[in-house]
Design a protein around this motif. Structure first.
Motif, PDB file in Angstrom:
ATOM      1  N   SER A  15      55.378  26.046  33.521  1.00 46.54           N
ATOM      2  CA  SER A  15      54.274  25.307  33.726  1.00 46.54           C
ATOM      3  C   SER A  15      53.163  26.120  33.663  1.00 46.54           C
ATOM      4  O   SER A  15      53.502  27.585  34.961  1.00 46.54           O
ATOM      5  N   ILE A  16      52.410  26.036  33.189  1.00 46.34           N
ATOM      6  CA  ILE A  16      50.871  26.707  34.041  1.00 46.34           C
ATOM      7  C   ILE A  16      49.731  25.817  35.530  1.00 46.34           C
ATOM      8  O   ILE A  16      50.109  24.637  34.489  1.00 46.34           O
ATOM      9  N   ALA A  17      50.126  27.018  36.257  1.00 44.80           N
ATOM     10  CA  ALA A  17      49.930  26.740  37.312  1.00 44.80           C
ATOM     11  C   ALA A  17      48.297  25.973  37.414  1.00 44.80           C
ATOM     12  O   ALA A  17      47.486  25.929  36.747  1.00 44.80           O
ATOM     13  N   ILE A  18      47.696  24.740  38.044  1.00 40.50           N
ATOM     14  CA  ILE A  18      46.023  23.592  37.859  1.00 40.50           C
ATOM     15  C   ILE A  18      45.497  24.908  39.811  1.00 40.50           C
ATOM     16  O   ILE A  18      46.537  24.677  39.858  1.00 40.50           O
ATOM     17  N   ASN A  19      43.858  24.538  38.836  1.00 40.71           N
ATOM     18  CA  ASN A  19      43.726  25.386  40.302  1.00 40.71           C
ATOM     19  C   ASN A  19      43.208  24.082  40.712  1.00 40.71           C
ATOM     20  O   ASN A  19      43.145  22.592  40.817  1.00 40.71           O
ATOM     21  N   ARG A  27      43.567  24.459  33.885  1.00 39.66           N
ATOM     22  CA  ARG A  27      44.439  25.086  33.645  1.00 39.66           C
ATOM     23  C   ARG A  27      44.138  26.982  33.542  1.00 39.66           C
ATOM     24  O   ARG A  27      44.824  27.489  34.354  1.00 39.66           O
ATOM     25  N   LYS A  28      42.973  26.517  34.087  1.00 42.28           N
ATOM     26  CA  LYS A  28      42.323  28.030  33.275  1.00 42.28           C
ATOM     27  C   LYS A  28      41.103  27.655  34.513  1.00 42.28           C
ATOM     28  O   LYS A  28      40.314  27.036  34.701  1.00 42.28           O
ATOM     29  N   SER A  29      40.967  29.177  34.933  1.00 44.18           N
ATOM     30  CA  SER A  29      39.870  29.553  35.953  1.00 44.18           C
ATOM     31  C   SER A  29      38.857  30.122  35.276  1.00 44.18           C
ATOM     32  O   SER A  29      39.681  31.473  34.704  1.00 44.18           O
ATOM     33  N   ILE A  66      35.677  32.646  43.883  1.00 42.59           N
ATOM     34  CA  ILE A  66      36.269  32.577  42.753  1.00 42.59           C
ATOM     35  C   ILE A  66      36.040  32.212  42.328  1.00 42.59           C
ATOM     36  O   ILE A  66      36.447  30.718  42.341  1.00 42.59           O
ATOM     37  N   GLY A  67      36.674  32.782  40.607  1.00 45.98           N
ATOM     38  CA  GLY A  67      36.718  31.237  39.988  1.00 45.98           C
ATOM     39  C   GLY A  67      35.807  30.183  39.450  1.00 45.98           C
ATOM     40  O   GLY A  67      34.320  30.522  39.784  1.00 45.98           O
ATOM     41  N   GLU A  68      36.107  28.908  39.517  1.00 46.41           N
ATOM     42  CA  GLU A  68      35.053  27.814  39.739  1.00 46.41           C
ATOM     43  C   GLU A  68      34.040  28.175  40.317  1.00 46.41           C
ATOM     44  O   GLU A  68      32.635  28.017  39.911  1.00 46.41           O
ATOM     45  N   GLU A  69      33.959  28.630  42.290  1.00 48.08           N
ATOM     46  CA  GLU A  69      32.861  28.176  42.599  1.00 48.08           C
ATOM     47  C   GLU A  69      31.813  29.634  42.004  1.00 48.08           C
ATOM     48  O   GLU A  69      31.020  29.469  42.020  1.00 48.08           O
ATOM     49  N   ALA A  70      32.604  30.389  41.920  1.00 46.72           N
ATOM     50  CA  ALA A  70      32.174  32.021  41.389  1.00 46.72           C
ATOM     51  C   ALA A  70      30.934  31.069  40.168  1.00 46.72           C
ATOM     52  O   ALA A  70      29.889  31.924  39.539  1.00 46.72           O
ATOM     53  N   ALA A  71      31.364  30.700  39.192  1.00 51.59           N
ATOM     54  CA  ALA A  71      30.758  29.790  37.958  1.00 51.59           C
ATOM     55  C   ALA A  71      29.317  29.141  38.240  1.00 51.59           C
ATOM     56  O   ALA A  71      28.804  29.221  37.498  1.00 51.59           O
ATOM     57  N   GLY A  72      29.923  28.541  39.282  1.00 49.01           N
ATOM     58  CA  GLY A  72      28.699  27.195  39.332  1.00 49.01           C
ATOM     59  C   GLY A  72      27.379  28.177  40.468  1.00 49.01           C
ATOM     60  O   GLY A  72      26.783  27.910  40.594  1.00 49.01           O
ATOM     61  N   LEU A  73      27.727  29.615  40.534  1.00 54.13           N
ATOM     62  CA  LEU A  73      26.775  30.728  41.569  1.00 54.13           C
ATOM     63  C   LEU A  73      25.675  31.664  39.995  1.00 54.13           C
ATOM     64  O   LEU A  73      25.020  32.077  40.936  1.00 54.13           O
ATOM     65  N   GLU A 112      37.789  35.813  29.695  1.00 53.48           N
ATOM     66  CA  GLU A 112      37.154  35.296  30.347  1.00 53.48           C
ATOM     67  C   GLU A 112      37.971  34.055  31.607  1.00 53.48           C
ATOM     68  O   GLU A 112      37.197  33.535  31.502  1.00 53.48           O
ATOM     69  N   TRP A 113      39.091  34.162  31.179  1.00 53.62           N
ATOM     70  CA  TRP A 113      39.586  32.914  31.516  1.00 53.62           C
ATOM     71  C   TRP A 113      40.723  33.934  32.443  1.00 53.62           C
ATOM     72  O   TRP A 113      41.366  35.199  31.988  1.00 53.62           O
ATOM     73  N   ILE A 114      41.328  33.021  33.314  1.00 53.10           N
ATOM     74  CA  ILE A 114      42.641  33.767  33.682  1.00 53.10           C
ATOM     75  C   ILE A 114      43.406  32.103  33.842  1.00 53.10           C
ATOM     76  O   ILE A 114      42.799  31.563  34.397  1.00 53.10           O
ATOM     77  N   LYS A 115      45.318  32.315  33.616  1.00 48.87           N
ATOM     78  CA  LYS A 115      45.806  31.399  33.551  1.00 48.87           C
ATOM     79  C   LYS A 115      47.102  31.673  34.514  1.00 48.87           C
ATOM     80  O   LYS A 115      47.059  32.895  34.575  1.00 48.87           O
ATOM     81  N   VAL A 116      47.949  30.721  35.048  1.00 48.97           N
ATOM     82  CA  VAL A 116      48.742  31.244  36.104  1.00 48.97           C
ATOM     83  C   VAL A 116      49.798  30.480  35.294  1.00 48.97           C
ATOM     84  O   VAL A 116      49.871  29.200  35.613  1.00 48.97           O
ATOM     85  N   ALA A 117      50.760  31.028  35.139  1.00 53.91           N
ATOM     86  CA  ALA A 117      52.328  30.569  34.583  1.00 53.91           C
ATOM     87  C   ALA A 117      53.461  30.697  35.730  1.00 53.91           C
ATOM     88  O   ALA A 117      53.450  31.709  36.323  1.00 53.91           O
TER      89      ALA A 117
END
Length: 86
Positions: free
Chosen positions: A48-52, A57-59, A68-75, A31-36
């Motif tokens: 630290s956890i990178a922010i988008n 902190r998660k996409s 990708i991520g938040e933009e795709a969730a809006g579609l 469900e989520w992608i996180k980058v440390a």
């Protein structure tokens, strides 16, 4: 196929962001992608956890051919057959 395309697109996006870090790690869940990120600068938290771009902190682990991520969730609501998750 779509999962690999989304992962490659996400990695290319991360590679284009300048960084002063030695190591990054990607947690790709269903469900989520996180980058440390491991920081090299003294006085900062070593990990630290990178922010988008939405300051989160998660996409969402979603991808379309245009976003990708938040933009795709809006579609998802408008184009449910064209947005893919992991």
């Amino acid at each position: 196929m779509f999962f690999k395309l989304g992962l490659i697109s996400f990695l290319m996006l991360l590679n284009s962001i300048p960084s002063q870090s030695a190591v990054s790690s990607i947690d790709l869940g269903s469900e989520w992608i996180k980058v440390a990120v491991v920081n090299l600068k003294p006085g900062q938290s070593p990990i630290s956890i990178a922010i988008n771009e939405m300051s989160k902190r998660k996409s969402p682990a979603l991808v379309t051919f245009h976003a990708i991520g938040e933009e795709a969730a809006g579609l998802v609501a408008r184009y449910p057959n064209k947005v893919y998750s992991c």
